[in-house]
Design a protein around this motif. Structure first.
Motif, mmCIF file in Angstrom:
data_model
loop_
_atom_site.group_PDB
_atom_site.id
_atom_site.type_symbol
_atom_site.label_atom_id
_atom_site.label_comp_id
_atom_site.label_asym_id
_atom_site.label_seq_id
_atom_site.Cartn_x
_atom_site.Cartn_y
_atom_site.Cartn_z
ATOM 1 N N ASN A 130 -11.590 0.466 -8.656
ATOM 2 C CA ASN A 130 -11.309 -0.962 -8.543
ATOM 3 C C ASN A 130 -10.592 -1.530 -9.771
ATOM 4 O O ASN A 130 -10.079 -2.645 -9.714
ATOM 5 N N ASP A 131 -10.566 -0.786 -10.854
ATOM 6 C CA ASP A 131 -9.805 -1.217 -12.024
ATOM 7 C C ASP A 131 -8.321 -0.934 -11.845
ATOM 8 O O ASP A 131 -7.475 -1.683 -12.333
ATOM 9 N N LYS A 132 -8.014 0.143 -11.138
ATOM 10 C CA LYS A 132 -6.627 0.536 -10.924
ATOM 11 C C LYS A 132 -6.121 0.212 -9.526
ATOM 12 O O LYS A 132 -4.950 0.458 -9.220
ATOM 13 N N ASN A 133 -6.996 -0.317 -8.661
ATOM 14 C CA ASN A 133 -6.637 -0.629 -7.275
ATOM 15 C C ASN A 133 -6.098 0.600 -6.545
ATOM 16 O O ASN A 133 -5.044 0.565 -5.912
ATOM 17 N N ILE A 134 -6.853 1.668 -6.640
ATOM 18 C CA ILE A 134 -6.463 2.928 -6.019
ATOM 19 C C ILE A 134 -7.600 3.451 -5.163
ATOM 20 O O ILE A 134 -8.762 3.422 -5.577
ATOM 21 N N VAL A 135 -7.267 3.932 -3.981
ATOM 22 C CA VAL A 135 -8.219 4.653 -3.155
ATOM 23 C C VAL A 135 -7.686 6.064 -2.964
ATOM 24 O O VAL A 135 -6.485 6.257 -2.730
ATOM 25 N N GLY A 136 -8.568 7.038 -3.112
ATOM 26 C CA GLY A 136 -8.161 8.421 -3.003
ATOM 27 C C GLY A 136 -8.825 9.122 -1.831
ATOM 28 O O GLY A 136 -9.828 8.659 -1.291
ATOM 29 N N GLU A 168 -2.053 3.416 -3.701
ATOM 30 C CA GLU A 168 -1.993 2.374 -4.714
ATOM 31 C C GLU A 168 -1.765 1.030 -4.031
ATOM 32 O O GLU A 168 -0.804 0.858 -3.287
ATOM 33 N N ALA A 169 -2.659 0.086 -4.294
ATOM 34 C CA ALA A 169 -2.641 -1.206 -3.611
ATOM 35 C C ALA A 169 -2.277 -2.337 -4.559
ATOM 36 O O ALA A 169 -2.624 -2.317 -5.743
ATOM 37 N N SER A 170 -1.605 -3.340 -4.012
ATOM 38 C CA SER A 170 -1.270 -4.521 -4.793
ATOM 39 C C SER A 170 -1.034 -5.697 -3.852
ATOM 40 O O SER A 170 -0.747 -5.511 -2.669
ATOM 41 N N LEU A 224 0.871 -1.158 0.000
ATOM 42 C CA LEU A 224 0.000 0.000 0.000
ATOM 43 C C LEU A 224 0.915 1.216 0.000
ATOM 44 O O LEU A 224 1.682 1.411 0.938
ATOM 45 N N VAL A 225 0.839 2.002 -1.051
ATOM 46 C CA VAL A 225 1.756 3.119 -1.215
ATOM 47 C C VAL A 225 0.965 4.409 -1.299
ATOM 48 O O VAL A 225 0.254 4.648 -2.274
ATOM 49 N N GLU A 226 1.101 5.237 -0.265
ATOM 50 C CA GLU A 226 0.422 6.522 -0.220
ATOM 51 C C GLU A 226 1.265 7.598 -0.895
ATOM 52 O O GLU A 226 2.496 7.560 -0.847
ATOM 53 N N SER A 227 0.582 8.556 -1.485
ATOM 54 C CA SER A 227 1.257 9.696 -2.079
ATOM 55 C C SER A 227 0.317 10.894 -2.044
ATOM 56 O O SER A 227 -0.873 10.755 -1.778
ATOM 57 N N GLY A 228 0.857 12.059 -2.320
ATOM 58 C CA GLY A 228 0.045 13.258 -2.427
ATOM 59 C C GLY A 228 0.117 14.203 -1.249
ATOM 60 O O GLY A 228 -0.452 15.299 -1.309
ATOM 61 N N GLY A 229 0.790 13.811 -0.190
ATOM 62 C CA GLY A 229 0.917 14.696 0.950
ATOM 63 C C GLY A 229 1.825 15.871 0.651
ATOM 64 O O GLY A 229 2.507 15.923 -0.373
ATOM 65 N N GLY A 230 1.816 16.823 1.555
ATOM 66 C CA GLY A 230 2.634 18.007 1.387
ATOM 67 C C GLY A 230 2.222 19.082 2.362
ATOM 68 O O GLY A 230 1.514 18.823 3.335
ATOM 69 N N MET A 231 2.659 20.291 2.086
ATOM 70 C CA MET A 231 2.344 21.436 2.930
ATOM 71 C C MET A 231 1.447 22.412 2.175
ATOM 72 O O MET A 231 1.728 22.766 1.027
#
Length: 121
Positions: A74-80, A23-25, A4-11
């Motif tokens: 569910n096609d890309k296995n992504i949760v936002g 992104e999940a796999s 499970l790889v999170e991205s998009g954080g910041g200030m």
């Protein structure tokens, strides 16, 4: 290998927006409840938002209702997690979590490494 790889954080400044992605796999994403948690400094880790496998049910922490939106592909296995009108008290590390449905044995619970969200002037 489960990932499970999170991205998009910041200030961002108060009132700003961020869009997080997980992104999940390595597991059956489509049958799994997906949840965003956060760790606020000095507080217990708390559930922010959850979505059921087909998006039919969502749950939000009261303090983020109307500001945050959880979604899944569910096609890309992504949760936002779209976060709008951010406040200083939203600052913390945000984690993606996957939990097995009740009929799966043995149960599983997977966590990402987290992504930092900082809301400050």
């Amino acid at each position: 290998q489960v990932q499970l790889v999170e991205s998009g954080g910041g200030m961002v400044q108060p009132g700003g927006s961020l869009s997080l992605s997980c992104e999940a796999s390595g597991f059956t994403f489509i049958i799994t409840d997906m949840t965003w948690y956060r760790q606020i400094p000095g507080k217990e880790r708390e559930l922010v938002a959850r979505v059921t496998p087909f998006g039919e049910t969502t749950y939000y922490l009261d303090s983020v209702k109307g500001r945050f939106i959880i979604s899944r592909d569910n096609d890309k296995n992504i949760v936002g997690l779209q976060m709008n009108n951010l406040k200083a008290e939203d600052t913390g590390v945000y984690y993606c979590n996957a939990v097995s449905p009740a009929y799966v044995e043995p149960p599983y619970s997977y966590w990402g490494q987290g992504t930092q969200v900082t809301v400050s002037s």
